[in-house]
Design an enzyme around this catalytic site. Sequence first.
Site, PDB file in Angstrom:
ATOM      1  CE1 TYR A 449       0.612   0.159   4.361  1.00  0.00           C
ATOM      2  CE2 TYR A 449      -1.363  -0.688   5.072  1.00  0.00           C
ATOM      3  CZ  TYR A 449      -0.558  -0.250   5.318  1.00  0.00           C
ATOM      4  OH  TYR A 449      -0.396  -0.332   6.721  1.00  0.00           O
ATOM      5  CD  GLU A 450      -0.666   4.943   2.080  1.00  0.00           C
ATOM      6  OE1 GLU A 450      -0.755   5.801   0.769  1.00  0.00           O
ATOM      7  OE2 GLU A 450      -1.459   4.693   2.970  1.00  0.00           O
TER       8      GLU A 450
END
Lengths: 613, 613
Positions: A449-450
Site C-alpha cells: 500500500y501507499e
Amino acid sequence: MAQKINRYKADLREFRFVLFELLKFEDVLGKAPYAGWGRDEVDMVIEGIDRFAREVTGPLNASGDAEGCRVVAGEVKVPSGFKAAWEALYEGGWKSLCVSEEWGGQAAPYAMHALTEECLCGSNAAFSMYPGLAYGAAEVIHSYGTKDQQKRYLPKMFGGTWGGTMCLTEPQAGSDVGAAKTSAKKLPDGAYAIQGTKIFISGGDHDMVENIVHLVLARIEGAAPGTKGLSLFIVPKRKVNADGTTDGPNDVTVGSIEHKMGINASATCVLNFGESGTCVGELVGTVEHVGIQQMFKMMNGARINVALQGLGVASSAYLNALDYAKERKQGSHVSKWKDPTAPRVPIIQHPDVRRMLLDMKARVEGIRALIYKLALHHDRAAAVGGTDDKQAAYHRGQVDVLTPIVKSYSSDQAFRICETAIQTFGGAGFLKDHPVEQYCRDAKIFSIYEGTNHIQAMDLVGRKLGQDGGANFRAFLGDIGAFVQGNAQHPTLGQDVQALGKAAETLGATAMQFMTWFSSGKMEMVPLAANRFLEMMAETAVGWQLLESARVAEEASAKLADGHPDRAFYAGKRAAAQYYARNVLPEVTAKAKIISREDKSPIEISDEAFATV
Amino acid sequence: MAQKINRYKADLREFRFVLFELLKFEDVLGKAPYAGWGRDEVDMVIEGIDRFAREVTGPLNASGDAEGCRVVAGEVKVPSGFKAAWEALYEGGWKSLCVSEEWGGQAAPYAMHALTEECLCGSNAAFSMYPGLAYGAAEVIHSYGTKDQQKRYLPKMFGGTWGGTMCLTEPQAGSDVGAAKTSAKKLPDGAYAIQGTKIFISGGDHDMVENIVHLVLARIEGAAPGTKGLSLFIVPKRKVNADGTTDGPNDVTVGSIEHKMGINASATCVLNFGESGTCVGELVGTVEHVGIQQMFKMMNGARINVALQGLGVASSAYLNALDYAKERKQGSHVSKWKDPTAPRVPIIQHPDVRRMLLDMKARVEGIRALIYKLALHHDRAAAVGGTDDKQAAYHRGQVDVLTPIVKSYSSDQAFRICETAIQTFGGAGFLKDHPVEQYCRDAKIFSIYEGTNHIQAMDLVGRKLGQDGGANFRAFLGDIGAFVQGNAQHPTLGQDVQALGKAAETLGATAMQFMTWFSSGKMEMVPLAANRFLEMMAETAVGWQLLESARVAEEASAKLADGHPDRAFYAGKRAAAQYYARNVLPEVTAKAKIISREDKSPIEISDEAFATV
C-alpha cells in the site's frame, strides 16, 4: 486459545542514541521553529509514548487481530477497547505533537512524529491506521484548504473528534490512479455532486468518531483523462454545516469490508459515494484539477509512515525474539554438543541464533537510523528555511531521495525480519501465543500500500535520481563519500568503511548505467532493474548509517570507564555495523554485476511460455 | 466473508516433462522392482491425482483454514468435509501407491509418491499432514516392526482405517530430541508403561479414524542420556488386541491444540501419555535403544515430504499469480505510459510483473526438477540394488546429500515465492478472496518442522559433506562438472552453463574451507556459515537442473514444426534457466566471498550488547 501476552518492546536507550548522539538532534532544538522543544521535552515524549504503546495500544494488538471489524447496520464496529484507546491517544496529545500552535498543537519537530508513529505502529499497526489517516487528511486541508475549510475541519480532525481517510483506489484502477472514474459535477451552490466507488479505504468507516472526512480524488465533468484531470474533494460521511456542526448523512455508504491476512483490526472498506445521488463534496482549496499534487502531500507523508510501520513492527519482533532467546533453554553449548549430560543453555548461546539476532538487530537499527535521518533532514530544512535556501534545498532534496528508499526497504525488510524472528522462536514462533506471527502477517501489506515497492523503485530511478539535475542523488553520494574519506583509516572500522566506499562507488556507477539506458532508449531495462537498484541504494545507505553509528559509539565508549553499562550498548553498535558491512554490503557489488548483464529474459519470454494451464 | 474459490492449479505438461524428458523415468519402468508400472500407469496417476487435488482436497483448503480444529469432549474434531476426503483418498488408493504388494499396495516408484504428495500438499497442506504422518509411521513399522506388528498394524494404517503420528518433541526439549524425558518401564508381560508429554504432534488426534497409532520416543528406565538412550514405541490411542482388533482407551489424552499462523486445519496437539498410569506401548521390533535410528527412517522421508509441501504450495501460488496477471487489467503498456487514453492492459504486460512471474517460475520448476531427481535416485537405487552395488551406493548417496538441500531450500523459497505471488496480486493478494495469503501463512512452518533449516544445514556440512569419505559430495560435483563440460559451448545456453561451472567450482572451494575449519579447530565458523553454504549448494543444484531442463527442451523444440504448442513450453524452459543463471547463480560467488571473510561478529558480540531492555 492460549492468551497472547502484550509484548510490545522498545529500546529507549536506542532512541536516545539515534536522536542525540548519531543525528545531533539538539542542533534544531531550542530555536525557531522548534523553540519550545528541548532535550527534556523530547525525553518526556520518548518515555510517554513508550508507556502509551505498552499500556494502551499494545495490549489491544492480539485481541484486535482476533476480534477484527464487523459491519453492523451499515456501520463498521471496531474491536473492543479501540474507542477508549482512540480517546486516550487524543487526550494524551499524541496526535497533535507536530500540529502548529495555531491549530492547537505543540509544533514539535517531525522527528517526534517519527518516534510516536514508530511506537504506535510497532505496538498496534492496525489501530494506528485510523489516527494516521485522519492526521494525513487533516494535513492536506492544512496545506491546501481555504481558511474557512481549515476552521471547519482542522480543530476536529487534529483533535480526534472526527476521523479522516484518503480515497484514491478504484476497483478497475488499482495502482493506476489516473484511471479513476469517480465523477464530480459542479452544483449551482459551488459544491460538487460526487459519484463513484473507492476500494481499499483504510479506516473508511468506524465507530470511534462522530464524523469521518474523506478526501476523494474525482474527475470533474469534462476534465482531462489521466491523473491531470483529477481534483481532490472533501467529502464528509455526515454533512458539515457552515458553522462546522455536523448535519445529516452524506450518501457515503460502506459496501463491505475486506477479510485479510493481517491488520485485521483496521477496517479496509469499499465505499460507495452518491449511490442515491445525494453525495456532495467541496473542492480542497479553490483550484480544480490539481488533486494529484494535493494528494501527494499526503502520500509522501504516508510513505514515510509505512517505513515507520515496518520499523516499529520489525523492532518489536526483534526484541521479542531476543527476549525469548535469553529465556528459552534448549540444547547444550556447541563446545559440548557430544556430551548428552551437559547442561541445557539459553538458545542465545547457539551460534545460529546469535547470527539471526544480530542480523535482525543490524537491519532494524540501520533502518531506524536512516528513517530518523530523513526526519532530521525535514526538521533542518524547516530550521534553515528562509535563511539559507541552499541548505534548505539540500535537506528537502534528501527527504525526496530517501522517501522511496525507506518506504520500500523498511517494508520488505520488516517482513523478512519477522520471518527471522519466527525462525528464532522455532515452532513457538508459528503459534498465536507469541506476537511474532501476527507481526509477520501485518507486515505483508506494507510492501503494497501507499504505492507498491515497484512504484517506489520507479519513483527513485525515474524521478529522484535525475531530480534537480541529479543534485540530490549526488549530494547523497557526497555525504557518504565524505564519511568514507574521513574514516577509511579508522582503527576498528576502517576496513568496513572501505567496503562502504566500494558499495557507494558501485552504486554511482550503476546509476550512470540507468542514465545511459534512458539516453540510449533502452527503456525496457529500467523497470527490470529498478527494484534491485533501490535495494543497492538502501543497503548502501543503511550500511553507512550503521558505520556512522559505530564510529560515534566507539568514540563515546572510549571515554567511559570499564564496566559502564553503556559500553555494552556501544559495542553492540560496532557489532551491528561490522556484521552488516561483511554480510550485506558485499551484495551491493553482486547486484551491480547482475544489473550490468542486462538480462531481459522476463520481457523476452512469451506469455504462453510461462505455463501450460 | 467473500467466498474463496478453490484455486489449486498444476501444470500437467510440466510433470510429464520432468519425469519423462528430463529425468528419463522410463529407464526404471516396466522392470523390477517396478515391473507393473509403465508410461500409461504414470499418466493415470498424473491425471488422477490432479483431479483429486482440484476436486476433493483443494476445495477444503480455505474452508478448513477458516473453520480450524476444535477439541470437543477430549477429542479433536477436524473441519467439515475432511472425513469424506480422507475416505476418498484411501478408496482411491492414493496412499497405497508405493506400498508393497504384500501389504495391499501397488509397488509404485517413489517418484509417484513425490507426485501425489506435491498435489495433495499444494491443494491442501493442512489436510495432507494427517495421511502423511499415518503413512510415515506405518513405514517405520514396515521397516523395523516384527512380523506380528506388521500384521496387526500395517493393513489398517496403510488402508486408512487407523491414523498414525510421530511423537518426538517435548516441551523442555524442542529441537534437542536427546533431552526427551518420556519414560518407558518394562512390564512383566513384555509391554512397557509409557509416561510423558509430547508437544507439536501433528494429527495427534482426530475424528477421521477409529484408532491412531503413535510412534513415541521414550527412555527405558536406566538407559543412557541423550539420543542413544531412546527407544521407539508403538502406543495406540486405543489398545490393540493380539488379533488386531481395537480395545479400550490407552491413557493417551489431548492436552490442548495449538492456535497457529497457518495450517489451521491440521491439529497440532499436546499429548499426555500415562497421566493415569495405564498407558502401555510395545517396542518397535525387538531391540531397545535404537529408537533414534528407527525414527530417522521416518524423518528422512518426512523431510522430503516437507520439500514437496513447499513445492506444491509454491507452485500453486505461482500459477494463481500467473492466472491473475493474465486476467487483471490495469495501467497502460509501458511504451504508452505517458498517454492517459491508451488502453488498459493485463498486468502480465508490465515488465516488473513479468520479472516476478519468471522469478517464481524458475524457482518452482528448478526446485521441482531437483526434488524429482532425488526421487529418481531413490528409484534407481532400488532398481540396481543387488545387481550393481556401486551404482546403488551412488544413488543412495545422492538421496542423502540432497535431502537437507531440498528440505531447506524448498521451504525457505516457498515462503518467498508466496510473498512474490502476493506482491503480484497487489492489494488483492493480501485478501482472503485469493488463495495466496493462506499459502504464505501455511508455508511458514515448513522451515521449522522436521528439523529446522539450520539443523538441515548442519546435517549437510557436518555429516553429508564428509559422508563416505566425501564420495557423495564429490559425485554431486562430478555430475555437474560432466554437464558443464558437455554443454559449455552450447549455442544458446553456453554462457549460462559456464556460469554454472563457476558456481560449482566456487561451491567446491567453499566446501574445502569447511574441511579446513574442521581440521584446524575453527569449529565456531561452521554453524555461522552453514546456512549460507546450503543456499550456495541449493542454488547451484537448482541452476544445474534448470539448465539441464533447458538443454533438453532446446533439443526437443528443434525437432518441432513452427506453431507446435510445445514450442512455447520449451521456450519457457530456456527463459527460466537463463533468468536463474543470470539473476541467482551470481549470488553463489557473492556468498562464497562473504563466507571467506570469516566474519565472527555474531559470536563476538556479548549478550548484553544486543539491546538495552
